[in-house]
Design an enzyme around this catalytic site. Structure first.
Site, mmCIF file in Angstrom:
data_model
loop_
_atom_site.group_PDB
_atom_site.id
_atom_site.type_symbol
_atom_site.label_atom_id
_atom_site.label_comp_id
_atom_site.label_asym_id
_atom_site.label_seq_id
_atom_site.Cartn_x
_atom_site.Cartn_y
_atom_site.Cartn_z
ATOM 1 N N GLY A 17 0.741 -1.330 -0.366
ATOM 2 C CA GLY A 17 0.100 0.174 0.229
ATOM 3 C C GLY A 17 0.725 1.309 0.160
ATOM 4 N N GLY A 19 2.001 3.202 -2.485
ATOM 5 C CA GLY A 19 1.667 4.369 -3.507
ATOM 6 C C GLY A 19 1.407 5.445 -3.300
ATOM 7 N N ASP A 67 -2.477 -6.986 -5.572
ATOM 8 C CA ASP A 67 -3.739 -7.099 -4.069
ATOM 9 C C ASP A 67 -3.239 -8.305 -3.054
ATOM 10 O OD1 ASP A 67 -6.180 -7.677 -3.125
ATOM 11 O OD2 ASP A 67 -7.270 -7.867 -4.897
ATOM 12 N N VAL A 68 -3.546 -7.285 -1.941
ATOM 13 C CA VAL A 68 -2.709 -8.372 -0.893
ATOM 14 C C VAL A 68 -4.001 -9.345 -0.597
ATOM 15 C CG1 VAL A 68 -1.245 -6.776 0.177
ATOM 16 C CG2 VAL A 68 -3.592 -6.689 0.712
ATOM 17 N N SER A 146 -4.453 -0.150 13.344
ATOM 18 C CA SER A 146 -5.205 1.672 13.810
ATOM 19 C C SER A 146 -5.315 1.694 14.872
ATOM 20 C CB SER A 146 -6.508 1.318 12.763
ATOM 21 O OG SER A 146 -7.255 2.530 13.617
ATOM 22 N N TYR A 159 -14.157 -2.662 10.559
ATOM 23 C CA TYR A 159 -11.992 -2.027 10.098
ATOM 24 C C TYR A 159 -12.031 -2.245 11.325
ATOM 25 C CZ TYR A 159 -9.057 1.279 9.776
ATOM 26 O OH TYR A 159 -7.750 1.813 10.089
ATOM 27 N N ALA A 160 -12.634 -1.344 12.952
ATOM 28 C CA ALA A 160 -11.979 -2.283 13.927
ATOM 29 C C ALA A 160 -11.536 -3.310 13.965
ATOM 30 C CB ALA A 160 -12.953 -1.204 15.041
ATOM 31 N N LYS A 163 -8.774 -4.807 12.277
ATOM 32 C CA LYS A 163 -7.216 -3.953 13.049
ATOM 33 C C LYS A 163 -6.496 -4.718 14.524
ATOM 34 C CE LYS A 163 -6.184 -1.313 9.502
ATOM 35 N NZ LYS A 163 -4.540 -1.817 8.647
#
Length: 257
Positions: A17, A19, A67-68, A146, A159-160, A163
């Protein structure tokens, strides 16, 4: 930073990631310290542009579209890195997505996609790169989590969770890979001024905007990608060999745990 050389011998680093944003800043710093850098990004044009920027600054870099969430592509790209730059013994897992959606509106597909990129992607990159580190008897893995993993965040349950998984994964790997000479640490950023953050602000997810959060940050400024890059590069140095399994908060004092 110490005046000591970062590494006693040449090192190749992969930054996912990278870029733009935190990943690009980290790649730039690693290259400035003397590492050859493989820029991995899902956007191949951005990866190539970032690699060109590193090269123009005097570093060594190659940009690859990766793409991971795709393990076969990770393995292909890793073979390219070995061929072009040598075996990678530094890995910074920065690739991720950070969507916002109310909990009751998160679909199974939404949840799976976030997990595939943020958690499974980190797992696959670590697993793919670890054999070269084991062969070298030396390795540095820095996984970007995060602050949401530590505090939670409204409209970011998926998301949480992803992470938080990165933290658990990293601490387990630190124990298992430590005897092989490999350290694994976690950096959970909070409120870093990146294109992703600005996009979230424009979409109305950050209240009154980025600058409105400065007063709730003890150091009274928004974080910069370079702040995270500095921590990542330190953790990748030879002299950080006794630091592993740690969550190194780089958040201006917004989160203290």
């Amino acid at each position: 930073m110490s005046g000591l050389p970062a590494w006693s011998e040449p090192r190749t680093a992969i930054v996912t990631g990278s870029g733009s944003g935190i990943g690009l800043a980290t790649g730039m710093r690693l290259a400035a310290e003397g590492a050859a850098v493989a820029v991995w990004d899902i956007d191949g044009d951005s990866a190539k542009a970032a690699a060109a920027q590193i090269t123009e600054a005097g570093g060594t870099a190659v940009g690859l579209a990766v793409d991971v969430a795709d393990r076969s592509r990770i393995d292909e790209a890793l073979a390219e890195v070995r061929s072009l730059l040598g075996p990678a013994t530094i890995l910074v897992n920065n690739a991720g997505i950070s969507p916002f959606k109310r909990f009751l509106d998160i679909s199974a597909e939404d949840f799976a996609r976030v997990m595939a990129v943020n958690l499974a992607g980190t797992f696959h990159c670590c697993q793919a790169v670890a054999p070269d580190m084991i062969a070298a008897g030396w390795g540095r893995i820095v996984n970007i989590s995060s602050s949401s993993a530590q505090t939670g965040n409204t409209r970011q349950a998926h998301y949480a969770a992803s992470k938080a998984g990165v933290i658990g994964l990293s601490r387990s790997l630190a124990q298992e890979l430590g005897p092989k000479g490999i350290t694994v640490n976690i950096v959970p950023p909070s409120f870093i001024d990146t294109p992703a953050l600005r996009g979230s602000a424009e979409a109305g997810f950050l209240g009154s905007g980025v600058e409105s959060h400065v007063q709730s940050t003890p150091v009274r400024r928004v974080g910069r990608p370079e702040d995270i890059a500095s921590a990542c590069v330190y953790l990748a140095r030879d002299e950080a060999g006794f630091i592993t399994g740690q969550v190194v908060g780089v958040n201006g004092g917004r989160v203290i745990v």
